[in-house]
Design an enzyme around this catalytic site. Structure first.
Site, PDB file in Angstrom:
ATOM      1  N   CYS A 149       0.908  -1.246  -0.227  1.00  0.00           N
ATOM      2  CA  CYS A 149       0.058   0.098   0.100  1.00  0.00           C
ATOM      3  C   CYS A 149       0.726   1.308   0.042  1.00  0.00           C
ATOM      4  O   CYS A 149       0.379   2.547  -0.132  1.00  0.00           O
ATOM      5  CB  CYS A 149      -1.081  -0.133   1.094  1.00  0.00           C
ATOM      6  SG  CYS A 149      -2.161  -1.440   1.155  1.00  0.00           S
ATOM      7  N   HIS A 201      -3.444   6.878   2.858  1.00  0.00           N
ATOM      8  CA  HIS A 201      -3.726   5.677   2.374  1.00  0.00           C
ATOM      9  C   HIS A 201      -5.146   5.245   2.835  1.00  0.00           C
ATOM     10  O   HIS A 201      -5.751   5.406   4.054  1.00  0.00           O
ATOM     11  CB  HIS A 201      -2.782   4.624   2.771  1.00  0.00           C
ATOM     12  CG  HIS A 201      -3.434   2.997   2.401  1.00  0.00           C
ATOM     13  ND1 HIS A 201      -3.758   2.878   1.137  1.00  0.00           N
ATOM     14  CD2 HIS A 201      -3.312   2.069   3.213  1.00  0.00           C
ATOM     15  CE1 HIS A 201      -4.235   1.412   1.212  1.00  0.00           C
ATOM     16  NE2 HIS A 201      -3.727   1.159   2.383  1.00  0.00           N
ATOM     17  N   ASN A 231     -10.165  -0.477  -0.138  1.00  0.00           N
ATOM     18  CA  ASN A 231      -8.572  -0.486  -0.115  1.00  0.00           C
ATOM     19  C   ASN A 231      -8.097  -0.691  -1.466  1.00  0.00           C
ATOM     20  O   ASN A 231      -8.019  -1.945  -1.643  1.00  0.00           O
ATOM     21  CB  ASN A 231      -8.107  -1.116   1.320  1.00  0.00           C
ATOM     22  CG  ASN A 231      -6.505  -1.017   1.127  1.00  0.00           C
ATOM     23  OD1 ASN A 231      -5.935  -0.528   0.156  1.00  0.00           O
ATOM     24  ND2 ASN A 231      -6.023  -1.739   2.209  1.00  0.00           N
TER      25      ASN A 231
HETATM   26  N1  ACO Z   1     -18.479  -9.083   8.943  1.00  0.00           N
HETATM   27  C1  ACO Z   1     -18.732  -9.284  10.395  1.00  0.00           C
HETATM   28  N2  ACO Z   1     -17.918  -9.546  11.364  1.00  0.00           N
HETATM   29  C2  ACO Z   1     -16.838  -9.526  11.012  1.00  0.00           C
HETATM   30  C3  ACO Z   1     -16.209  -9.175   9.810  1.00  0.00           C
HETATM   31  C4  ACO Z   1     -17.241  -9.083   8.854  1.00  0.00           C
HETATM   32  N3  ACO Z   1     -16.693  -8.771   7.473  1.00  0.00           N
HETATM   33  N4  ACO Z   1     -14.965  -9.291   9.791  1.00  0.00           N
HETATM   34  C5  ACO Z   1     -14.583  -9.874  11.034  1.00  0.00           C
HETATM   35  N5  ACO Z   1     -15.374  -9.766  11.840  1.00  0.00           N
HETATM   36  C6  ACO Z   1     -15.691  -9.977  13.403  1.00  0.00           C
HETATM   37  C7  ACO Z   1     -14.613 -10.898  13.691  1.00  0.00           C
HETATM   38  O1  ACO Z   1     -14.690 -12.271  13.602  1.00  0.00           O
HETATM   39  C8  ACO Z   1     -14.493 -10.584  15.207  1.00  0.00           C
HETATM   40  O2  ACO Z   1     -15.545 -11.534  16.200  1.00  0.00           O
HETATM   41  P1  ACO Z   1     -15.259 -12.236  17.350  1.00  0.00           P
HETATM   42  O3  ACO Z   1     -15.067 -10.970  18.262  1.00  0.00           O
HETATM   43  O4  ACO Z   1     -16.424 -13.034  17.439  1.00  0.00           O
HETATM   44  O5  ACO Z   1     -14.029 -12.867  17.084  1.00  0.00           O
HETATM   45  C9  ACO Z   1     -14.951  -9.226  15.450  1.00  0.00           C
HETATM   46  O6  ACO Z   1     -15.843  -8.945  13.980  1.00  0.00           O
HETATM   47  C10 ACO Z   1     -14.058  -8.037  15.418  1.00  0.00           C
HETATM   48  O7  ACO Z   1     -13.000  -8.216  14.899  1.00  0.00           O
HETATM   49  P2  ACO Z   1     -11.621  -7.443  14.705  1.00  0.00           P
HETATM   50  O8  ACO Z   1     -10.756  -7.879  13.902  1.00  0.00           O
HETATM   51  O9  ACO Z   1     -11.186  -7.076  16.232  1.00  0.00           O
HETATM   52  O10 ACO Z   1     -12.539  -6.105  14.196  1.00  0.00           O
HETATM   53  P3  ACO Z   1     -11.734  -4.761  13.902  1.00  0.00           P
HETATM   54  O11 ACO Z   1     -12.439  -3.679  14.472  1.00  0.00           O
HETATM   55  O12 ACO Z   1     -10.430  -4.674  14.239  1.00  0.00           O
HETATM   56  O13 ACO Z   1     -11.841  -4.582  12.313  1.00  0.00           O
HETATM   57  C11 ACO Z   1     -10.508  -4.636  10.426  1.00  0.00           C
HETATM   58  C12 ACO Z   1     -11.318  -5.364  11.395  1.00  0.00           C
HETATM   59  C13 ACO Z   1     -11.720  -3.718   9.490  1.00  0.00           C
HETATM   60  C14 ACO Z   1      -9.886  -5.552   9.431  1.00  0.00           C
HETATM   61  C15 ACO Z   1      -9.709  -3.510  10.975  1.00  0.00           C
HETATM   62  O14 ACO Z   1      -8.779  -4.421  11.892  1.00  0.00           O
HETATM   63  C16 ACO Z   1      -8.773  -2.915  10.067  1.00  0.00           C
HETATM   64  O15 ACO Z   1      -9.072  -2.366   9.239  1.00  0.00           O
HETATM   65  N6  ACO Z   1      -7.451  -3.305  10.232  1.00  0.00           N
HETATM   66  C17 ACO Z   1      -6.463  -2.665   9.246  1.00  0.00           C
HETATM   67  C18 ACO Z   1      -6.377  -3.333   7.850  1.00  0.00           C
HETATM   68  C19 ACO Z   1      -5.471  -2.460   6.919  1.00  0.00           C
HETATM   69  O16 ACO Z   1      -5.509  -1.258   6.890  1.00  0.00           O
HETATM   70  N7  ACO Z   1      -4.626  -3.215   6.335  1.00  0.00           N
HETATM   71  C20 ACO Z   1      -3.414  -2.780   5.950  1.00  0.00           C
HETATM   72  C21 ACO Z   1      -3.351  -2.604   4.356  1.00  0.00           C
HETATM   73  S1  ACO Z   1      -3.531  -4.038   3.519  1.00  0.00           S
HETATM   74  C22 ACO Z   1      -2.111  -3.948   2.313  1.00  0.00           C
HETATM   75  O17 ACO Z   1      -0.840  -3.687   2.607  1.00  0.00           O
HETATM   76  C23 ACO Z   1      -2.265  -4.795   0.916  1.00  0.00           C
END
Ligand code: ACO
Length: 324
Positions: A112, A251, A281
């Site tokens: 990214c 980003h 993203n």
């Molecule tokens: N729909 C419903 N529930 C979901 C989903 C979904 N799509 N995805 C995950 N959950 C659930 C999980 O299973 C978890 O349930 P549990 O508590 O029963 O285990 C719950 O939601 C919370 O999960 P978290 O991972 O704690 O959720 P978070 O608030 O962290 O959000 C997310 C997840 C959106 C992925 C976030 O962590 C994020 O954006 N992280 C950064 C991603 C990013 O920026 N990546 C970098 C770039 S990628 C690259 O370089 C190619």
């Protein structure tokens, strides 16, 4: 001598996949996706459409905006983690399709952060004698997305953005870029299979190792910390304050990451370009698409101080400060 962005362009494939569409694929909801990420919909390629197809349209638009012809380009740097083929580079495919007969061309892999890294490369080459460098971020993230994994499939989209970086005699242009990496966090975001560690095989496909795996929650925390740090480093390098920044183009991974960063920096949200609601993203394409939108709708104006900020797999993080 400074390197100046003289034209921008972007392109996203016509097909739009909404959160409602994804509700029909995995156990998720439009509400969860919007609240946790800020994403409403994303663009996804048509069958047969590849990275260079998106890059070509974005590049042509950037060249047109800059008033530079492809034959004038000295170099093409294409940032991507989803190129057409492992070999040759997608940059060479683009070089040929543009008719950039004089240009050297190579791909750059910084996930990214790819566009900001590529901007740093272009800046260095222009300061040392090149006249025109084309910088492109182009991604087909849908090809490495596991559409059965709700943790990741809601996040990504396809698209391309481009900028022409040209030599300029005046004081405006790229003031500096700040590029960082820490491979000790390589397992936070990874596509484990398909390279030389785990080459393509039936077993690799069965294990779904050709798809992106991400520790989202840990990535989130590192993203907020590194984006804040690199923004402060960049501003300090020029003795300017947060209030001097006219527009921040981060980003577009998650609106909550961006809000946390600008809150810590004390930067008002009105000065931040946000478009992940419509694109998701798009990895290396995210910043140049957002920048191009802001240029075309008049939010970016001559003389303004523009800051870019990125983080991604590697891990990598980076920023650029530009006097437009
Ligand atoms: N729909 C419903 N529930 C979901 C989903 C979904 N799509 N995805 C995950 N959950 C659930 C999980 O299973 C978890 O349930 P549990 O508590 O029963 O285990 C719950 O939601 C919370 O999960 P978290 O991972 O704690 O959720 P978070 O608030 O962290 O959000 C997310 C997840 C959106 C992925 C976030 O962590 C994020 O954006 N992280 C950064 C991603 C990013 O920026 N990546 C970098 C770039 S990628 C690259 O370089 C190619």
């Amino acid at each position: 001598m400074r390197a100046r962005i003289t034209g921008t362009g972007s392109y996203a494939p016509e097909r739009v996949v909404t959160n409602a569409d994804i509700e029909r694929m995995v156990a998720t909801s439009d509400e969860w996706i919007r609240e946790r990420t800020g994403i409403r919909e994303r663009h996804v390629v048509a069958d047969g459409q590849a990275c260079s197809d998106l890059a070509l349209v974005a590049a042509e638009r950037a060249l047109k905006a800059a008033g530079v012809s492809a034959s004038e380009l000295d170099l093409i740097v294409l940032a991507t983690c989803t190129g057409d083929t492992p070999l040759p580079s997608t940059a060479c495919l683009l070089q040929h399709r543009l008719g950039a007969t004089r240009a050297a061309a190579f791909d750059l892999g910084a996930a990214c952060c790819g566009f900001v890294y590529a901007l740093g490369v272009a800046d260095a080459y222009v300061r040392t004698g090149m006249r025109h460098v084309l910088v492109v971020g182009s991604e087909v993230m849908s090809a490495i997305t596991d559409w059965t994994d709700r943790n990741t499939c809601v996040l990504f989209g396809d698209g391309a953005g481009a900028a022409v970086v040209s030599a300029s005699g005046d004081d405006r242009g790229i003031l500096s870029t700040h590029l960082h990496s820490d491979g000790s966090m390589c397992d936070l975001i990874t596509v484990p299979g398909g390279g030389t560690r785990i080459p393509p095989s039936d077993q690799m496909v069965t294990d779904r190792l050709q798809y992106i795996k991400m520790k989202g929650n840990e990535t989130f925390k590192v993203a907020v910390r590194t984006l804040e740090e690199v923004a402060r480093e960049t501003l300090a390098a020029h003795g300017v304050g947060v209030s001097d920044v006219d527009l921040y183009v981060p980003h577009q991974a998650n609106v909550r990451i961006i809000k946390a960063v600008v809150d810590r920096l004390g930067l008002p949200l009105e000065k931040v370009v946000l478009n992940m609601d419509r694109y998701g993203n798009t990895s290396a394409a995210s910043i140049p698409i957002a920048l191009d939108e802001a240029v075309r709708d008049g939010r970016v104006r001559d003389g303004q101080l523009i800051m870019l900020g990125a983080f991604g797999a590697g891990l990598t993080w980076a920023s650029a400060l530009i006097r437009w």
